[in-house]
Motif scaffolding. Structure first.
Motif, PDB file in Angstrom:
ATOM      1  N   LEU A  37      -2.096  74.856  23.566  1.00  8.95           N
ATOM      2  CA  LEU A  37      -1.846  73.582  23.168  1.00  8.95           C
ATOM      3  C   LEU A  37      -2.710  73.178  21.786  1.00  8.95           C
ATOM      4  CD1 LEU A  37      -2.006  71.614  26.638  1.00  8.95           C
ATOM      5  CD2 LEU A  37       0.117  72.472  25.459  1.00  8.95           C
TER       6      LEU A  37
ATOM      7  N   ASP B 250      13.542  66.157  30.886  1.00  6.34           N
ATOM      8  CA  ASP B 250      14.121  66.119  29.624  1.00  6.34           C
ATOM      9  C   ASP B 250      13.631  65.048  28.560  1.00  6.34           C
ATOM     10  OD1 ASP B 250      15.809  67.455  27.341  1.00  6.34           O
ATOM     11  OD2 ASP B 250      16.891  65.522  27.777  1.00  6.34           O
TER      12      ASP B 250
ATOM     13  N   LEU C 249       0.135  72.000  32.602  1.00  7.86           N
ATOM     14  CA  LEU C 249      -0.224  71.482  31.098  1.00  7.86           C
ATOM     15  C   LEU C 249      -1.841  71.919  31.019  1.00  7.86           C
ATOM     16  CD1 LEU C 249       0.744  67.658  30.815  1.00  7.86           C
ATOM     17  CD2 LEU C 249       1.190  69.521  29.076  1.00  7.86           C
TER      18      LEU C 249
ATOM     19  N   ILE D 263      -1.807  64.275  25.620  1.00  9.55           N
ATOM     20  CA  ILE D 263      -0.191  64.329  25.563  1.00  9.55           C
ATOM     21  C   ILE D 263       0.372  63.361  26.713  1.00  9.55           C
ATOM     22  CG2 ILE D 263       1.478  65.968  25.689  1.00  9.55           C
ATOM     23  CD1 ILE D 263      -0.694  67.997  25.048  1.00  9.55           C
TER      24      ILE D 263
ATOM     25  N   ALA E 178       6.900  64.047  25.149  1.00  3.61           N
ATOM     26  CA  ALA E 178       5.574  64.704  25.109  1.00  3.61           C
ATOM     27  C   ALA E 178       5.359  65.537  24.143  1.00  3.61           C
ATOM     28  CB  ALA E 178       5.360  65.380  26.508  1.00  3.61           C
ATOM     29  N   CYS E 179       6.465  66.383  23.826  1.00  2.00           N
ATOM     30  CA  CYS E 179       6.441  67.328  22.630  1.00  2.00           C
ATOM     31  C   CYS E 179       6.190  66.748  21.284  1.00  2.00           C
ATOM     32  CB  CYS E 179       7.652  68.268  22.627  1.00  2.00           C
ATOM     33  SG  CYS E 179       7.677  69.322  21.347  1.00  2.00           S
ATOM     34  N   ALA E 180       7.136  65.641  21.015  1.00  4.61           N
ATOM     35  CA  ALA E 180       6.897  64.525  19.988  1.00  4.61           C
ATOM     36  C   ALA E 180       5.531  64.019  19.799  1.00  4.61           C
ATOM     37  CB  ALA E 180       7.996  63.598  19.852  1.00  4.61           C
ATOM     38  N   ARG E 181       4.797  63.913  20.724  1.00  3.84           N
ATOM     39  CA  ARG E 181       3.367  63.208  20.549  1.00  3.84           C
ATOM     40  C   ARG E 181       2.590  64.281  20.409  1.00  3.84           C
ATOM     41  NH1 ARG E 181      -0.155  58.933  22.104  1.00  3.84           N
ATOM     42  NH2 ARG E 181      -2.106  59.788  23.012  1.00  3.84           N
ATOM     43  N   HIS E 182       2.867  65.592  21.172  1.00  5.54           N
ATOM     44  CA  HIS E 182       1.838  66.670  20.692  1.00  5.54           C
ATOM     45  C   HIS E 182       1.680  67.003  19.503  1.00  5.54           C
ATOM     46  CE1 HIS E 182       1.057  71.124  21.533  1.00  5.54           C
ATOM     47  NE2 HIS E 182       0.108  70.757  21.655  1.00  5.54           N
ATOM     48  N   VAL E 183       2.937  66.984  18.576  1.00  7.72           N
ATOM     49  CA  VAL E 183       2.889  67.539  17.375  1.00  7.72           C
ATOM     50  C   VAL E 183       2.768  66.511  16.540  1.00  7.72           C
ATOM     51  CG1 VAL E 183       4.084  69.672  17.891  1.00  7.72           C
ATOM     52  CG2 VAL E 183       5.475  67.703  17.198  1.00  7.72           C
TER      53      VAL E 183
ATOM     54  N   TRP F 223       9.632  65.464  28.614  1.00  9.96           N
ATOM     55  CA  TRP F 223       9.047  66.599  27.835  1.00  9.96           C
ATOM     56  C   TRP F 223       9.411  66.311  26.309  1.00  9.96           C
ATOM     57  CZ3 TRP F 223       5.053  68.644  29.492  1.00  9.96           C
ATOM     58  CH2 TRP F 223       4.881  68.989  30.661  1.00  9.96           C
ATOM     59  N   GLU F 224      10.523  65.857  26.168  1.00  5.13           N
ATOM     60  CA  GLU F 224      11.052  65.711  24.531  1.00  5.13           C
ATOM     61  C   GLU F 224       9.823  64.924  23.911  1.00  5.13           C
ATOM     62  OE1 GLU F 224      14.538  63.790  22.123  1.00  5.13           O
ATOM     63  OE2 GLU F 224      14.999  65.062  23.491  1.00  5.13           O
TER      64      GLU F 224
END
Length: 307
Positions: free
Chosen positions: A178, A135, A169, A185, A141-146, A138-139
């Motif tokens: 992605l 958790d 991925l 990421i 990773a998601c924040a870095r992704h966007v 991925w939280e």
């Protein structure tokens, strides 16, 4: 990274957040890697930030960092404070030493704790762990992704533990789901030494400029609201003729026109605020322009309907 390098203090001390298991049943191969990670961070002069756990990978990394005389910051929720005590249930004993810190968070969930773990962090290292670790990973990773942060994230892929994460991925990348390439990421390394070496090299490269997550500066946000056509038309039919012209322009272009009363103020300044000839001339011109524009709009719509 050689043994000599591992025992040398890094040129730039970093604050590194570490995620990992808290289960007492964590396999030894994972706790060994966690101990090596904590010990390496200490010898390189980096601060190890983690969940303060007394079992699993967290316990091993805390012990390793403490054995290396490193600086450790533990973040724990107030729910684990022992009633009537100044100690914390579940926290590792290394936090009884003065050189180490423990931060207590509050709230009816773990969101503040998760935020404080990464507060001011330069990088994130992820050891094998369960759903809680996933958790957190991925939280971030998601924040870095966007684009909410640029902190480098590296998973220590002990015995292929994170191979499935790499695969998902890659699959998302191949299916064009992605915004960034998987390597931008989350990064993967096989050992703690390789992970820390990669982080230090990544952050030393000027192209990878990174601001730690500790700047709570609210950036101005421009919100463009699109009013209904009926409300705009109602607005266009009110006010002075010059204001009408500004609003009609907004109506046609479907964009917000800021300070559309500025022209009226400027005209008042020119003629001293009175109702002189210049004011009347521009007033009449504004009425004519607004009427002409409205006529053209009606004519164009009639033409479209007839076709």
């Amino acid at each position: 990274m050689t043994t000599a390098e591992a025992n040398q203090t890094a040129a730039t001390p970093l604050r590194i957040c570490c995620y990992g298991s808290s289960s007492p049943r964590t396999p030894e191969k994972y706790t060994n890697a966690a101990y090596q990670l904590g010990n390496l961070l200490a010898h390189r002069g980096h601060t190890c930030v983690n969940g303060a756990g007394s079992s699993g990978c967290m316990a091993a990394m805390n012990l390793g960092a403490n054995d290396g005389n490193g600086h450790i910051v533990g973040v724990i929720h107030e729910a684990f404070v022992v009633d009537g005590s100044d100690w914390f249930e579940g926290a590792h004993s290394v936090f009884k030493e003065e050189r180490n810190e423990i931060i207590v968070t509050r709230g009816n969930d773990l969101q503040e704790r998760k935020r404080m773990l990464v507060e001011g962090a330069d990088a994130l290292v992820v050891l094998p762990g369960g759903p809680g670790t996933w958790d957190e990973l991925w939280e971030m990773a998601c924040a870095r992704h966007v684009g909410f942060h640029s902190m480098p994230i590296v998973c220590i892929n002990v015995d292929g533990y994170y191979e499935t994460f790499k695969a998902i991925l890659q699959r998302a990348h191949e299916d064009e789901l992605l915004y960034k390439h998987p390597r931008d990421i989350v990064h993967f390394e096989e050992t703690p030494e390789a992970a820390i070496k990669w982080i230090e090299a990544y952050l030393a490269d000027p192209i990878n400029k990174h601001d730690p997550i500790n700047k709570h500066v609210k950036q101005p946000i421009l919100i463009k609201r699109r009013a209904s056509m009926l409300k705009r038309l109602q607005s266009n039919l009110s006010g002075s003729s010059l204001t009408v012209w500004g609003r009609m322009t907004s109506f046609f272009e479907d964009d917000m026109v800021e300070n559309n009363n500025a022209a009226v103020s400027e005209l008042h300044d020119v003629d001293g605020g009175g109702g002189g000839a210049w004011h009347n001339t521009y007033l009449n011109l504004g009425v004519f322009s607004a009427g002409l524009s409205l006529g053209l709009l009606i004519a164009s719509r009639i033409s479209l309907k007839s076709n």
